[in-house]
Scaffold this active site. Structure first.
Site, PDB file in Angstrom:
ATOM      1  N   THR A  27       0.957  -1.304   0.054  1.00  0.00           N
ATOM      2  CA  THR A  27      -0.016   0.043   0.028  1.00  0.00           C
ATOM      3  C   THR A  27       0.818   1.148  -0.160  1.00  0.00           C
ATOM      4  O   THR A  27       1.835   1.263   0.674  1.00  0.00           O
ATOM      5  CB  THR A  27      -0.924  -0.007   1.231  1.00  0.00           C
ATOM      6  OG1 THR A  27      -1.686  -1.107   1.114  1.00  0.00           O
ATOM      7  CG2 THR A  27      -1.598   1.254   1.532  1.00  0.00           C
ATOM      8  N   SER A  53       2.059   5.125  -2.443  1.00  0.00           N
ATOM      9  CA  SER A  53       2.596   5.505  -3.825  1.00  0.00           C
ATOM     10  C   SER A  53       3.386   4.559  -4.446  1.00  0.00           C
ATOM     11  O   SER A  53       3.472   4.532  -5.663  1.00  0.00           O
ATOM     12  CB  SER A  53       3.083   7.132  -3.740  1.00  0.00           C
ATOM     13  OG  SER A  53       3.997   7.018  -2.837  1.00  0.00           O
ATOM     14  N   THR A  54       4.619   3.998  -3.599  1.00  0.00           N
ATOM     15  CA  THR A  54       5.530   3.276  -4.309  1.00  0.00           C
ATOM     16  C   THR A  54       4.950   2.100  -4.613  1.00  0.00           C
ATOM     17  O   THR A  54       5.035   1.460  -6.001  1.00  0.00           O
ATOM     18  CB  THR A  54       6.727   3.182  -3.357  1.00  0.00           C
ATOM     19  OG1 THR A  54       6.777   4.307  -2.708  1.00  0.00           O
ATOM     20  CG2 THR A  54       7.947   2.691  -4.339  1.00  0.00           C
ATOM     21  N   ASP A 101       8.406   3.474   4.998  1.00  0.00           N
ATOM     22  CA  ASP A 101       8.382   4.724   5.430  1.00  0.00           C
ATOM     23  C   ASP A 101      10.120   5.034   5.823  1.00  0.00           C
ATOM     24  O   ASP A 101      10.569   6.093   5.813  1.00  0.00           O
ATOM     25  CB  ASP A 101       7.612   5.416   6.661  1.00  0.00           C
ATOM     26  CG  ASP A 101       6.133   5.138   6.310  1.00  0.00           C
ATOM     27  OD1 ASP A 101       5.724   5.793   5.343  1.00  0.00           O
ATOM     28  OD2 ASP A 101       5.610   4.403   6.658  1.00  0.00           O
ATOM     29  N   LYS A 105       6.728   1.067   8.880  1.00  0.00           N
ATOM     30  CA  LYS A 105       5.829   1.226   8.132  1.00  0.00           C
ATOM     31  C   LYS A 105       4.523   1.674   8.784  1.00  0.00           C
ATOM     32  O   LYS A 105       4.391   1.605   9.910  1.00  0.00           O
ATOM     33  CB  LYS A 105       5.492  -0.359   7.418  1.00  0.00           C
ATOM     34  CG  LYS A 105       6.652  -0.535   6.238  1.00  0.00           C
ATOM     35  CD  LYS A 105       6.403  -1.827   5.494  1.00  0.00           C
ATOM     36  CE  LYS A 105       5.097  -1.775   4.862  1.00  0.00           C
ATOM     37  NZ  LYS A 105       4.616  -0.930   3.967  1.00  0.00           N
ATOM     38  N   GLY A 106       3.427   1.935   7.909  1.00  0.00           N
ATOM     39  CA  GLY A 106       2.212   2.261   8.302  1.00  0.00           C
ATOM     40  C   GLY A 106       1.843   3.817   8.150  1.00  0.00           C
ATOM     41  O   GLY A 106       0.804   4.251   8.636  1.00  0.00           O
ATOM     42  N   GLU A 155      -0.427  -5.348   6.094  1.00  0.00           N
ATOM     43  CA  GLU A 155       0.948  -5.233   5.393  1.00  0.00           C
ATOM     44  C   GLU A 155       1.831  -6.310   6.305  1.00  0.00           C
ATOM     45  O   GLU A 155       2.535  -7.112   5.615  1.00  0.00           O
ATOM     46  CB  GLU A 155       1.558  -4.028   5.330  1.00  0.00           C
ATOM     47  CG  GLU A 155       0.856  -3.132   4.304  1.00  0.00           C
ATOM     48  CD  GLU A 155       1.444  -1.632   4.532  1.00  0.00           C
ATOM     49  OE1 GLU A 155       1.250  -0.828   3.448  1.00  0.00           O
ATOM     50  OE2 GLU A 155       1.940  -1.175   5.585  1.00  0.00           O
TER      51      GLU A 155
END
Ligand code: 5RP
Length: 226
Positions: free
Chosen positions: A23, A25-26, A81, A91-92, A100
């Site tokens: 999840t 943009s990447t 992140d 992440k998150g 994820e």
């Protein structure tokens, strides 16, 4: 740089694979690139880590399955992140950390795709997201505070808000973002936080990621865990 890393990740995709779709943009770049391969005839199935990724995958014609139907995935490709030299992640940022982590940890290997801004010497520049139960959030936050104090960390905790209301994850929980600064012992912090009743999961991904593809202005650099 994000797109270049995402396209490079296609080299790990083989026909017949069940693939965890991350999840953000990447990860969206990867879903689009995978969708183009599917249109050319590649036979794969995806497991989405969020409603947003599910919708994007459907839009790009990627056949989807579920973790219940396919509990052992071949590969997960996701963004991050932050990452450090030990392949530990935060992440998150997009709020999908629980799904994820379940999906990535059900995969034979996880490939992280990122631009070079995500590389850090020590985790903690990015606020650590913690997914918590909606029931008793204040009591959970108080116990989290005690865990930070125990580790001598000066953390500022903020309930994530979207559109003036607490942000609710796809799993139906809240997120508390914790601005900590450098985290000296991520494993210890993760163990302490996840032992608190009410904490569902932390954004610390430790021992899950095996390969990082980092987009730079000069091309994509690959890091591989031994
Ligand atoms: C979502 C995530 C994302 O992977 C992370 O926030 C990175 O996002 P982006 O690729 O948009 O920079 O963990 O929960």
């Amino acid at each position: 740089m994000k797109k270049a890393a995402a396209i490079e990740a296609l080299k790990f995709v083989k026909p017949g694979m069940n693939i965890g779709l991350g999840t953000g943009s990447t990860a969206n770049h990867f879903i689009e690139a995978l969708g183009a391969k599917v249109k050319e005839g590649l036979d794969v199935r995806g497991v989405a880590t969020s409603q947003a990724s599910k919708e994007l995958a459907e839009k790009h014609g990627i056949p989807l399955t579920t973790l219940d139907a396919s509990p052992h995935l071949d590969l997960t490709v996701d963004g991050t992140d932050e990452f450090d030299g030990e392949f530990r992640l935060i992440k998150g940022g997009g709020g999908a950390l629980l799904f994820e982590k379940i999906v990535a940890s059900s995969s034979r290997f996880m490939v992280v795709i990122a631009d070079e801004s995500k590389k850090v010497r020590k985790l903690g520049k990015f606020p650590l997201p913690i997914e918590v139960m909606r029931f008793g959030t204040k009591a959970t936050a108080w116990k989290m505070e005690r865990a930070f104090v125990l580790l001598k960390l000066d953390a500022k905790m903020v309930l994530r808000v979207k559109g003036g209301k607490p942000f609710v994850t796809d799993g139906g929980h809240y997120i508390i973002d914790c601005t900590i600064g450098e985290i000296p012992e991520p494993e210890r912090l993760d163990a302490l936080l996840t032992s608190i009743p009410g904490v569902i999961e932390t954004g610390l991904f430790i021992g899950i990621c095996g390969i990082i593809l980092m987009g730079t202005p000069k091309g994509v650099t690959e890091f591989k865990r031994g």
